[in-house]
Scaffold this motif. Sequence first.
Motif, PDB file in Angstrom:
ATOM      1  N   SER A  20      -2.328 -14.061   7.642  1.00 37.99           N
ATOM      2  CA  SER A  20      -3.556 -13.272   7.598  1.00 37.99           C
ATOM      3  C   SER A  20      -3.472 -12.060   8.530  1.00 37.99           C
ATOM      4  O   SER A  20      -3.730 -10.923   8.129  1.00 37.99           O
ATOM      5  N   GLY A  21      -3.084 -12.322   9.779  1.00 35.43           N
ATOM      6  CA  GLY A  21      -2.956 -11.232  10.753  1.00 35.43           C
ATOM      7  C   GLY A  21      -1.857 -10.253  10.373  1.00 35.43           C
ATOM      8  O   GLY A  21      -2.007  -9.039  10.533  1.00 35.43           O
ATOM      9  N   GLY A  22      -0.760 -10.793   9.843  1.00 33.24           N
ATOM     10  CA  GLY A  22       0.356  -9.945   9.436  1.00 33.24           C
ATOM     11  C   GLY A  22      -0.034  -9.014   8.310  1.00 33.24           C
ATOM     12  O   GLY A  22       0.245  -7.813   8.347  1.00 33.24           O
ATOM     13  N   CYS A  23      -0.701  -9.555   7.296  1.00 36.49           N
ATOM     14  CA  CYS A  23      -1.107  -8.735   6.155  1.00 36.49           C
ATOM     15  C   CYS A  23      -2.165  -7.710   6.549  1.00 36.49           C
ATOM     16  O   CYS A  23      -2.194  -6.589   6.040  1.00 36.49           O
ATOM     17  N   SER A  24      -3.024  -8.086   7.498  1.00 35.75           N
ATOM     18  CA  SER A  24      -4.036  -7.145   7.996  1.00 35.75           C
ATOM     19  C   SER A  24      -3.356  -5.951   8.673  1.00 35.75           C
ATOM     20  O   SER A  24      -3.734  -4.788   8.455  1.00 35.75           O
ATOM     21  N   ASP A  25      -2.338  -6.228   9.479  1.00 33.05           N
ATOM     22  CA  ASP A  25      -1.596  -5.143  10.141  1.00 33.05           C
ATOM     23  C   ASP A  25      -0.880  -4.257   9.125  1.00 33.05           C
ATOM     24  O   ASP A  25      -0.906  -3.026   9.216  1.00 33.05           O
ATOM     25  N   ILE A  26      -0.244  -4.886   8.145  1.00 35.51           N
ATOM     26  CA  ILE A  26       0.503  -4.112   7.150  1.00 35.51           C
ATOM     27  C   ILE A  26      -0.453  -3.285   6.292  1.00 35.51           C
ATOM     28  O   ILE A  26      -0.144  -2.150   5.913  1.00 35.51           O
ATOM     29  N   GLN A  27      -1.629  -3.831   6.019  1.00 34.33           N
ATOM     30  CA  GLN A  27      -2.657  -3.074   5.281  1.00 34.33           C
ATOM     31  C   GLN A  27      -3.050  -1.823   6.064  1.00 34.33           C
ATOM     32  O   GLN A  27      -3.192  -0.729   5.494  1.00 34.33           O
ATOM     33  N   LYS A  28      -3.235  -1.969   7.376  1.00 32.26           N
ATOM     34  CA  LYS A  28      -3.570  -0.808   8.216  1.00 32.26           C
ATOM     35  C   LYS A  28      -2.451   0.231   8.148  1.00 32.26           C
ATOM     36  O   LYS A  28      -2.716   1.432   8.038  1.00 32.26           O
ATOM     37  N   ALA A  29      -1.205  -0.235   8.228  1.00 34.04           N
ATOM     38  CA  ALA A  29      -0.063   0.678   8.141  1.00 34.04           C
ATOM     39  C   ALA A  29      -0.036   1.378   6.791  1.00 34.04           C
ATOM     40  O   ALA A  29       0.230   2.580   6.697  1.00 34.04           O
ATOM     41  N   LYS A  30      -0.349   0.621   5.731  1.00 34.70           N
ATOM     42  CA  LYS A  30      -0.380   1.175   4.374  1.00 34.70           C
ATOM     43  C   LYS A  30      -1.461   2.252   4.276  1.00 34.70           C
ATOM     44  O   LYS A  30      -1.246   3.313   3.695  1.00 34.70           O
ATOM     45  N   ASN A  31      -2.619   1.988   4.867  1.00 37.46           N
ATOM     46  CA  ASN A  31      -3.717   2.963   4.859  1.00 37.46           C
ATOM     47  C   ASN A  31      -3.355   4.247   5.605  1.00 37.46           C
ATOM     48  O   ASN A  31      -3.944   5.303   5.349  1.00 37.46           O
ATOM     49  N   MET A  32      -2.402   4.138   6.528  1.00 35.99           N
ATOM     50  CA  MET A  32      -1.931   5.320   7.272  1.00 35.99           C
ATOM     51  C   MET A  32      -0.734   5.985   6.582  1.00 35.99           C
ATOM     52  O   MET A  32      -0.101   6.866   7.146  1.00 35.99           O
ATOM     53  N   ASN A  33      -0.437   5.509   5.365  1.00 36.91           N
ATOM     54  CA  ASN A  33       0.690   6.053   4.577  1.00 36.91           C
ATOM     55  C   ASN A  33       2.037   5.899   5.290  1.00 36.91           C
ATOM     56  O   ASN A  33       2.901   6.769   5.196  1.00 36.91           O
ATOM     57  N   GLU A  63       5.657   4.800   5.780  1.00 32.66           N
ATOM     58  CA  GLU A  63       6.750   4.541   4.841  1.00 32.66           C
ATOM     59  C   GLU A  63       7.138   3.055   4.877  1.00 32.66           C
ATOM     60  O   GLU A  63       7.215   2.463   5.945  1.00 32.66           O
ATOM     61  N   GLU A  64       7.345   2.466   3.728  1.00 27.66           N
ATOM     62  CA  GLU A  64       7.753   1.068   3.534  1.00 27.66           C
ATOM     63  C   GLU A  64       6.603   0.074   3.636  1.00 27.66           C
ATOM     64  O   GLU A  64       6.756  -1.099   3.274  1.00 27.66           O
ATOM     65  N   ALA A  65       5.448   0.507   4.135  1.00 25.71           N
ATOM     66  CA  ALA A  65       4.345  -0.444   4.313  1.00 25.71           C
ATOM     67  C   ALA A  65       3.855  -0.987   2.975  1.00 25.71           C
ATOM     68  O   ALA A  65       3.566  -2.184   2.847  1.00 25.71           O
ATOM     69  N   GLU A  66       3.775  -0.133   1.968  1.00 24.05           N
ATOM     70  CA  GLU A  66       3.268  -0.587   0.667  1.00 24.05           C
ATOM     71  C   GLU A  66       4.191  -1.619   0.038  1.00 24.05           C
ATOM     72  O   GLU A  66       3.734  -2.652  -0.463  1.00 24.05           O
ATOM     73  N   SER A  67       5.527  -1.363   0.096  1.00 26.35           N
ATOM     74  CA  SER A  67       6.456  -2.335  -0.502  1.00 26.35           C
ATOM     75  C   SER A  67       6.427  -3.658   0.264  1.00 26.35           C
ATOM     76  O   SER A  67       6.524  -4.732  -0.322  1.00 26.35           O
ATOM     77  N   LEU A  68       6.254  -3.582   1.579  1.00 28.22           N
ATOM     78  CA  LEU A  68       6.151  -4.788   2.403  1.00 28.22           C
ATOM     79  C   LEU A  68       4.879  -5.560   2.040  1.00 28.22           C
ATOM     80  O   LEU A  68       4.899  -6.794   1.911  1.00 28.22           O
ATOM     81  N   TYR A  69       3.797  -4.831   1.843  1.00 25.97           N
ATOM     82  CA  TYR A  69       2.520  -5.457   1.471  1.00 25.97           C
ATOM     83  C   TYR A  69       2.649  -6.142   0.106  1.00 25.97           C
ATOM     84  O   TYR A  69       2.212  -7.283  -0.079  1.00 25.97           O
ATOM     85  N   ASN A  70       3.250  -5.428  -0.835  1.00 25.74           N
ATOM     86  CA  ASN A  70       3.431  -5.988  -2.191  1.00 25.74           C
ATOM     87  C   ASN A  70       4.304  -7.231  -2.174  1.00 25.74           C
ATOM     88  O   ASN A  70       4.093  -8.168  -2.940  1.00 25.74           O
ATOM     89  N   GLN A  71       5.280  -7.230  -1.265  1.00 31.07           N
ATOM     90  CA  GLN A  71       6.225  -8.357  -1.202  1.00 31.07           C
ATOM     91  C   GLN A  71       5.586  -9.608  -0.601  1.00 31.07           C
ATOM     92  O   GLN A  71       5.813 -10.729  -1.070  1.00 31.07           O
ATOM     93  N   TYR A  72       4.763  -9.442   0.439  1.00 30.56           N
ATOM     94  CA  TYR A  72       4.280 -10.614   1.186  1.00 30.56           C
ATOM     95  C   TYR A  72       2.777 -10.879   1.084  1.00 30.56           C
ATOM     96  O   TYR A  72       2.328 -11.988   1.373  1.00 30.56           O
ATOM     97  N   CYS A  73       2.004  -9.898   0.679  1.00 29.45           N
ATOM     98  CA  CYS A  73       0.550 -10.042   0.842  1.00 29.45           C
ATOM     99  C   CYS A  73      -0.233 -10.015  -0.462  1.00 29.45           C
ATOM    100  O   CYS A  73      -1.459 -10.202  -0.439  1.00 29.45           O
ATOM    101  N   LYS A  74       0.404  -9.786  -1.577  1.00 29.51           N
ATOM    102  CA  LYS A  74      -0.332  -9.759  -2.851  1.00 29.51           C
ATOM    103  C   LYS A  74      -0.475 -11.162  -3.422  1.00 29.51           C
ATOM    104  O   LYS A  74       0.408 -11.984  -3.291  1.00 29.51           O
TER     105      LYS A  74
END
Length: 200
Positions: free
Chosen positions: A174-187, A189-200
């Motif tokens: 939960s905490g990990g995906c929340s952090d990666i979501q924040k990184a994704k919102n800041m555009n 690099e690599e955050a979106e693919s990481l989110y798709n891999q572990y948090c979807k």
Amino acid sequence: MKLRSIFYLMILSTMLLACNDKDNAEIGNDFYSQGEYQKAIDSYNEYLKLKPSDEIILYNRGRAYEELGQYDKALRDFKKVIEIDPKNESALLSFGKSYFREKDYKNAAFQFEKAFKLNTSSSKSALLLARALHRDGQVEEAMEYYNIAISNDNKNGEAYMYRGALKIFLNQMSGGCSDIQKAKNMNTEEAESLYNQYCK
């Protein structure tokens, strides 16, 4: 009268040399900013013939070598800068990155820690130290420095992303995906693919 003319000529020559040196440094910086790294190096070389201990230009030349993938030459310049000024934060970080690139994470962390101690409010130094510790398997220490990096700059998307990855590794999904979501919102690099891999 003749002596006075010689004296003025000497002063004029010195001023012209100083202007040329300055021009070579500035021209090198212009080339660097345009991505013309070899031309930047050529200009820096001319400047350094007369001022071989100019730590700013040595560092800039090291960065230009780095951009060209000439890492041995870059490392030599960074080492020289640190010999001149052991508290040069930029050179310590670049020196640490060279160890990181070689997967020598212990020595990378050592250099990053020296840089961080010089400037404990630096988010960049804390993040680089955290990454080296993370890669070296020192997860608790890595988490501490990821936290510091974010505390020092809450817009550091990379720090959120890597802290999120570490949390996921520790099964804190939960905490990990929340952090990666924040990184994704800041555009970040690599955050979106990481989110798709572990948090979807």
